[in-house]
Scaffold this motif. Structure first.
Motif: not given
Length: 75
Positions: A28-30, A35-36
């Motif tokens: 999820y963090k990756r 996404a940025v």
């Protein structure tokens, strides 16, 4: 064997949302990081930004910064 805990998900939620996804926290963090968008500056723009950042860090190290709760406090 450890205690099993069931997770119940409403069929209405699945139908309404189009399904569900289960990810590990690491994955999820990756995905969030990707996404940025990443921007790379070159030349004069990069030098100006580097200088601005260094001035900010320098002011912080000298104790010349203050905590604010709102941008309106900058006036």
């Amino acid at each position: 064997m450890k205690n099993k805990k069931d997770i119940t998900i409403s069929r209405n939620i699945i139908d309404k949302e189009g399904g569900i996804v289960i990810l590990s926290v690491g994955e999820y963090k990756r995905l969030c990081e990707k996404a940025v968008p990443t921007y790379y500056l070159e030349g004069e723009d990069a030098e100006k930004l580097d200088k601005l950042v260094e001035e900010g860090f320098s002011a912080y190290r000298r104790g010349k910064t203050k905590k604010i709760d709102s941008l309106s406090e900058l006036d």
